[in-house]
Motif scaffolding. Structure first.
Motif, PDB file in Angstrom:
ATOM      1  N   LEU A 200       0.600  -1.264  -0.164  1.00  0.00           N
ATOM      2  CA  LEU A 200       0.120   0.060  -0.050  1.00  0.00           C
ATOM      3  C   LEU A 200       0.648   1.214  -0.032  1.00  0.00           C
ATOM      4  N   GLU A 201       1.968   1.181   0.510  1.00  0.00           N
ATOM      5  CA  GLU A 201       2.953   2.270   0.584  1.00  0.00           C
ATOM      6  C   GLU A 201       3.542   2.654  -0.919  1.00  0.00           C
ATOM      7  N   PHE A 203       2.067   1.668  -3.474  1.00  0.00           N
ATOM      8  CA  PHE A 203       0.922   2.256  -4.416  1.00  0.00           C
ATOM      9  C   PHE A 203       0.529   3.499  -3.998  1.00  0.00           C
ATOM     10  N   ASN A 204       0.676   4.185  -3.045  1.00  0.00           N
ATOM     11  CA  ASN A 204       0.252   5.246  -2.555  1.00  0.00           C
ATOM     12  C   ASN A 204       1.226   6.620  -2.821  1.00  0.00           C
ATOM     13  N   PHE A 205       2.361   6.052  -2.331  1.00  0.00           N
ATOM     14  CA  PHE A 205       3.509   6.948  -2.335  1.00  0.00           C
ATOM     15  C   PHE A 205       4.504   6.967  -3.478  1.00  0.00           C
ATOM     16  N   ARG A 206       4.823   5.791  -3.982  1.00  0.00           N
ATOM     17  CA  ARG A 206       5.630   5.731  -5.180  1.00  0.00           C
ATOM     18  C   ARG A 206       5.250   4.885  -6.275  1.00  0.00           C
ATOM     19  N   TRP A 207       3.883   5.052  -6.912  1.00  0.00           N
ATOM     20  CA  TRP A 207       3.225   4.268  -7.696  1.00  0.00           C
ATOM     21  C   TRP A 207       4.046   4.535  -9.228  1.00  0.00           C
ATOM     22  N   GLN A 208       4.773   5.768  -9.331  1.00  0.00           N
ATOM     23  CA  GLN A 208       5.236   5.940 -10.438  1.00  0.00           C
ATOM     24  C   GLN A 208       6.430   5.186 -10.824  1.00  0.00           C
TER      25      GLN A 208
END
Ligand code: B12
Length: 249
Positions: A200-201, A203-208
């Motif tokens: 989840l981290e 996906f939310n903070f480093r999805w790029q």
């Protein structure tokens, strides 16, 4: 009894035909009952159909780009209005109504919104209840490691492709009831607290950086062309398409 048997074989015939149609294009289809979806979502997301109504969620796998989208892009003369991917998938979904003219089908894409901007379908929930891809949400990470002020969006993980896939929409067969459709639980492939937190981290903070997609060992990933296509903002895609046409045609 005989009528029931015919009804069930009709449904499995429909499900098989949909599967055959999509599989050669790098797309997967998973049936579910509208009731399974309605059971979990809030009131304003529920569909106004009977609980046994047959629906199918459509997923794009890493091969969709080369098997379907790229040939479509290279074939199309002029990009015209709208995104090529959206146009391509709209066309493929519409063909299902042509295959089943006798049925009343509602096709809803992941990008469709109500005038209030609420999504028409929550594809991650649909994928989970259909047993296709486990939808990991904040509530699945207990005790909650984030502060109240931190917003955490959920992410689905495919058992074969990890995060290298997308949930493209649903097809609802409004006139078909499937009381005996067996319910399959999605594979819980991110079972531990530590890994779910990490997922989840990412996906939310480093999805790029794409790394949430590799949270499990995967059988296939996006090609460099596909990554480039998705990384390119929609407004710049027409130029990329011209470049791909020059290189690949
Ligand atoms: C709006 C949207 C966004 C918004 C807001 C994000 C959000 N999740 O709300 C923004 C612009 C921020 C966004 C960003 C991104 N997004 Co986005 N987004 C969407 C979209 C269109 C709708 C999501 C939404 O509004 N949900 C509404 C909320 C309320 O739903 P919810 O939190 O799931 O709550 C429901 C569940 O909890 C359910 N529920 C309740 N109890 C239970 C129990 C169980 C067991 C279950 C299963 C469900 C359930 O009920 C609730 C509703 O009542 C979806 C496509 C779609 N149509 O679903 C894509 C989608 C979620 N996005 C996606 C992606 C990939 C991204 C990005 C990486 C960008 C990109 N496109 O590459 C980033 C990453 C997020 C980030 N770090 O910012 C993918 C995720 C794929 C996956 N593997 O899960 C989706 C599914 C699109 C797709 N075609 O695949 N996105």
């Amino acid at each position: 009894m005989e009528k029931e048997i015919r009804k069930e074989s009709l449904n499995s015939d429909v499900i098989d035909k949909i599967n055959d149609f999509f599989s050669s294009k790098g797309l997967e289809s998973y049936p579910f009952k509208i009731g399974w979806y309605n059971e979990v979502v809030d009131e304003n997301f529920k569909f106004p159909y009977k609980e046994d109504t047959l629906a199918v969620v459509i997923i794009s796998t890493p091969s969709m780009f080369e098997a379907g989208l790229l040939p479509y892009i290279l074939r199309e003369e002029c990009p015209g209005g709208g995104d090529m991917l959206d146009n391509y998938l709209k066309g493929e979904f519409a063909k299902i109504q042509e295959i089943f003219p006798q049925h009343d089908i509602e096709a809803i894409h992941d990008f469709e919104l109500h005038p209030s901007h609420r999504p028409k379908v929550l594809v991650q929930t649909a994928g989970h209840v259909a047993g296709a891809a486990y939808y990991y949400q904040r509530k699945d990470v207990q005790p909650d490691p984030w502060g109240e002020e931190t917003k955490i969006f959920g992410v689905s993980v495919h058992p074969k492709f990890g995060g290298w896939f997308a949930l493209r929409g649903v097809l609802i067969f409004k006139d078909l009831q499937c009381p005996d459709l067996p319910k399959k639980a999605p594979d819980d492939i991110v079972p531990t607290h530590e890994l779910r937190k990490e997922l989840l981290e990412r996906f939310n903070f480093r999805w790029q950086d794409w790394t949430y997609r590799d949270i499990i060992l995967v059988e296939g990933k996006y090609s460099e062309h596909q990554k480039l296509y998705f990384e390119t903002p929609p407004k710049d895609r027409p130029q990329l398409i011209q470049k791909l046409k020059r290189e690949l045609k």
